[in-house]
Design an enzyme around this catalytic site. Structure first.
Site, mmCIF file in Angstrom:
data_model
loop_
_atom_site.group_PDB
_atom_site.id
_atom_site.type_symbol
_atom_site.label_atom_id
_atom_site.label_comp_id
_atom_site.label_asym_id
_atom_site.label_seq_id
_atom_site.Cartn_x
_atom_site.Cartn_y
_atom_site.Cartn_z
ATOM 1 N N HIS A 190 48.638 16.435 105.258
ATOM 2 C CA HIS A 190 48.950 16.171 103.851
ATOM 3 C C HIS A 190 48.985 17.425 103.005
ATOM 4 O O HIS A 190 49.626 17.450 101.956
ATOM 5 C CB HIS A 190 48.051 15.064 103.311
ATOM 6 C CG HIS A 190 48.510 13.745 103.843
ATOM 7 N ND1 HIS A 190 48.077 13.255 105.039
ATOM 8 C CD2 HIS A 190 49.478 12.913 103.416
ATOM 9 C CE1 HIS A 190 48.724 12.134 105.299
ATOM 10 N NE2 HIS A 190 49.581 11.903 104.329
ATOM 11 N N GLU A 433 55.902 2.353 112.488
ATOM 12 C CA GLU A 433 55.326 3.663 112.840
ATOM 13 C C GLU A 433 54.273 3.543 113.939
ATOM 14 O O GLU A 433 53.638 4.524 114.302
ATOM 15 C CB GLU A 433 54.758 4.347 111.597
ATOM 16 C CG GLU A 433 53.801 3.499 110.778
ATOM 17 C CD GLU A 433 53.319 4.213 109.502
ATOM 18 O OE1 GLU A 433 53.538 5.419 109.347
ATOM 19 O OE2 GLU A 433 52.703 3.526 108.663
ATOM 20 N N ASP A 457 54.088 9.250 112.044
ATOM 21 C CA ASP A 457 53.114 8.535 112.857
ATOM 22 C C ASP A 457 53.701 8.027 114.158
ATOM 23 O O ASP A 457 53.031 8.023 115.186
ATOM 24 C CB ASP A 457 52.519 7.366 112.053
ATOM 25 C CG ASP A 457 51.409 7.852 111.140
ATOM 26 O OD1 ASP A 457 50.546 8.606 111.628
ATOM 27 O OD2 ASP A 457 51.409 7.507 109.956
ATOM 28 N N CYS A 504 61.594 7.368 106.716
ATOM 29 C CA CYS A 504 60.964 8.151 105.655
ATOM 30 C C CYS A 504 59.985 9.200 106.184
ATOM 31 O O CYS A 504 59.249 9.798 105.411
ATOM 32 C CB CYS A 504 60.269 7.233 104.650
ATOM 33 S SG CYS A 504 58.924 6.275 105.362
HETATM 34 C C1 PEP Z 1 55.147 8.529 108.476
HETATM 35 O O1 PEP Z 1 54.185 8.262 109.186
HETATM 36 O O2 PEP Z 1 56.224 8.961 108.928
HETATM 37 C C2 PEP Z 1 55.065 8.370 107.011
HETATM 38 C C3 PEP Z 1 56.133 8.495 106.246
HETATM 39 O O3 PEP Z 1 53.861 8.111 106.437
HETATM 40 P P1 PEP Z 1 52.644 9.162 106.281
HETATM 41 O O4 PEP Z 1 53.172 10.531 106.580
HETATM 42 O O5 PEP Z 1 52.130 9.048 104.890
HETATM 43 O O6 PEP Z 1 51.655 8.673 107.304
HETATM 44 MG MG MG Z 2 52.617 7.075 108.413
#
Ligand code: PEP
Ligand code: MG
Length: 598
Positions: A190, A433, A457, A504
């Site tokens: 993050h 995911e 994920d 995404c």
């Molecule tokens: C993902 O896992 O691709 C996603 C968009 O969610 P995050 O990165 O917040 O886990």
């Molecule tokens: Mg995710």
């Protein structure tokens, strides 16, 4: 002499400037006997005073920049400095044992870690973390070490550190941070996601760069290639400055193009390109011009960096603001994906052996309905303009999707009884995911209004590669044939049920994969805003039919290397600035939705 260090490029762009070391945590706590107890007590008082001043300044600055909610954490830290039990304990030990205060503080920290760390209660855990933070500040002041502060640089430079937390990144004073170079980290951590949100070029996974590179040494950081050049020669500098200028010129040209309207392939297929939003400040009105909506609003950032939960009202305000800013374009609110690497100290999530496989996202929400329901209420209440959709993360099968939808129905009934208006036709989607969800997409697609593939994920779970473990970052492979197949299966199931299938994860923002993803059947892409110009231009270069042929070919290849060679060759042919501009200008405006192409 010029040297090159290789890491992982996590936020695109080139930064050139002096290295600035941030927060060297490796300081030793000495232990020594004291003869003069009064003098040691005075040292302690002085350190307390100095720490109070630091914390008050940080509190005021954070409140000014991010509001009182985010500043609260530093208020709590100030209160720890007034804790009578701790103060008395330290003073008594100085007087009785005649040892130095920083050593006593160290022992006290360890004592509290053992005492409170074992208690599975969010309050105690949050207090332990806060206590350690304050103890470290005190010790730094006693040892005249650099104080612990939000990332702030007096003059422009490239920040070097072993690691910085997402909260460091959020509270960072962006103005002088030209780039970020970290020893640890990975593209989907993050901190990396936030660096992209703040449009700061960043390279992570540089191992011991923070120890090797001296302050003020000139460095070039290439966030796209994951390269760090230390002490570059004049020739190298000139060449990177040139690249910097070309990239900026290209980007501003593309910014102009993206105002023109929908993103279509060369043969007129509309592929909406949407923005991922991590932080509220990213929701500038310009986003409405440059993105076809928000495909992923990561609501967990409302829960991070604070000591209390955001109220339903506060969440409602944030979600409504998003809906209003983007209206009439869609905003996909994802329910909180807390857990994994998004640790929230004030919630009751204890440290886990395998947090990525742990109490995360809907697993947490279904057990903590006291937190989940207010979020759903806030989302529904914010849906009155009709452009909000709700998306659930980490769905692993039908039971979970049904359970979260049941809670949503419960919340709808409550709101109806309380006469709160909301969009009765609100769309509800499932993130795909988790590999088990991929296997069940034929069933899930009948009960979800849309899919959004979370490749960050999906790659981690299908390849068994922890997305935040830099040791195995080289194994984290978006072009793995298994990943491509899973994307294909998911798109096929969505197609068969007539629902859209977005993507995404970070893969959506890498133009290298655009053609393959469109060919596999992804109907829209959602990414960091900074990636939109390049991906939109890339879509304009692609022929939908050719992309489908490419996808069929890629699905027959057995290794990531072969797949990458294939897509890279085709990509390279399209990537010159001239090609982008001429094709984009000539692009036709005829529109067809891929879902309607049969
Ligand atoms: C993902 O896992 O691709 C996603 C968009 O969610 P995050 O990165 O917040 O886990
Ligand atoms: Mg995710």
């Amino acid at each position: 002499m010029e040297s090159t260090l290789r890491g992982i490029g996590v936020s695109p762009g080139i930064a050139i400037g002096p290295a600035v070391a941030f927060r060297d945590d490796r300081f030793e706590i000495p232990r020594f006997d004291v003869d003069d107890v009064e003098r040691e007590l005075t040292r302690f008082e002085q350190a307390l005073e100095k720490t109070r001043t630091h914390l008050s300044t940080i509190h005021a600055r954070t409140a000014e920049k991010l509001g009182d909610g985010h500043a609260e954490i530093f208020k709590a830290h100030l209160l720890i400095l007034e804790d009578v039990t701790i103060l008395e304990q330290v003073k008594t030990r100085i007087a009785e044992e005649k040892i130095n205060v920083e050593h006593i503080l160290n022992e006290l920290s360890q004592y509290y870690v053992e005492l409170l760390g074992a208690v599975e209660d969010s309050h105690f855990q949050a207090r332990t973390a806060d206590l350690l933070d304050v103890m470290e500040r005190l010790q730094r002041n006693l040892l005249d070490a650099e104080p612990l502060q939000p990332v702030e640089m007096a003059t422009p430079g490239i920040l070097f550190s072993r690691d910085i937390s997402p909260s460091d990144t959020v509270t960072m004073d962006r103005s002088n941070v030209l780039g970020i170079a970290l020893d640890s980290g990975s593209p989907t951590s993050h901190t990396a996601i936030l660096a992209r949100a703040l449009e700061i070029p960043a390279v992570m996974g540089l191992h011991s760069a923070s120890a090797l590179v001296h302050n003020d040494t000139t460095v070039i950081l290439d966030g796209s290639e994951g390269v760090l050049i230390v002490d570059p020669t004049e020739d190298t500098l000139a060449s990177y400055r040139q690249q910097q200028e070309t990239l900026e010129a290209l980007r501003s040209a593309l910014r102009g193009i993206r105002q023109e309207g929908e993103t279509t392939t060369r043969d007129g297929v509309v592929i909406p390109t949407q923005a991922n939003v991590e932080l509220p400040f990213e929701l500038v009105p310009e986003l409405r011009e440059s993105a076809d909506g928000v495909g992923l609003f990561r609501t967990e950032y409302l829960f991070l960096n604070r000591n209390t939960l955001p109220s339903e009202e506060e969440q409602y305000q944030a979600y409504f603001q998003a809906a209003e800013t983007m209206h009439p374009l869609p905003v996909t609110l994802r329910t909180m994906d807390i857990g994994g690497d998004k640790f929230v100290s004030h919630l009751q999530i204890s440290k886990e052996e395998n947090p990525q496989l742990g109490w995360r996202a809907v697993r947490f929400c279904l057990e903590r309905k006291d937190i989940f329901k207010p979020q759903l209420r806030a989302m529904l209440r914010a849906s009155t303009l009709g452009n909000i959709q709700i998306m659930f993360p980490m769905i692993s099968g039908l039971e979970e999707l049904r359970q979260v939808k049941a809670v949503l129905e419960e919340v709808k009934s409550e709101l109806e009884e309380e006469s709160f208006p909301f969009d009765p036709n609100i769309k509800v989607g499932s993130m795909i995911e988790v590999p088990s969800a991929v296997a069940l997409t034929d069933l899930l697609s009948q009960e979800a209004d849309f899919f959004s593939i979370g490749t960050n994920d999906l790659i981690q779970y299908s390849l068994a590669v922890d997305r935040v473990n830099e040791k195995i970052a080289h194994l984290y492979e978006p072009a793995h044939p298994a990943v491509l197949r899973m994307i294909k299966w998911t798109c096929n199931a969505a197609w068969a049920s007539g629902i859209p299938c977005s993507l995404c994860g970070e893969m959506a923002g890498d133009p290298l994969y655009t053609e393959a993803l469109i060919g596999l059947g992804v109907t829209s892409l959602s990414m960091s805003a900074v990636s939109l110009p390049l991906v939109r231009a890339e879509i304009g270069e692609i022929d939908f039919g050719e992309a489908q042929e490419l996808a069929s070919h890629l699905l027959r290849l057995g290794t990531a290397a072969e797949i990458k060679t294939e897509i890279r060759t085709r990509y390279e042919k399209r990537r010159s600035a001239e090609a982008y501009l001429s094709h984009a200008a000539a692009r036709e405006k005829e529109v067809t939705l891929p879902l309607e192409r049969g």
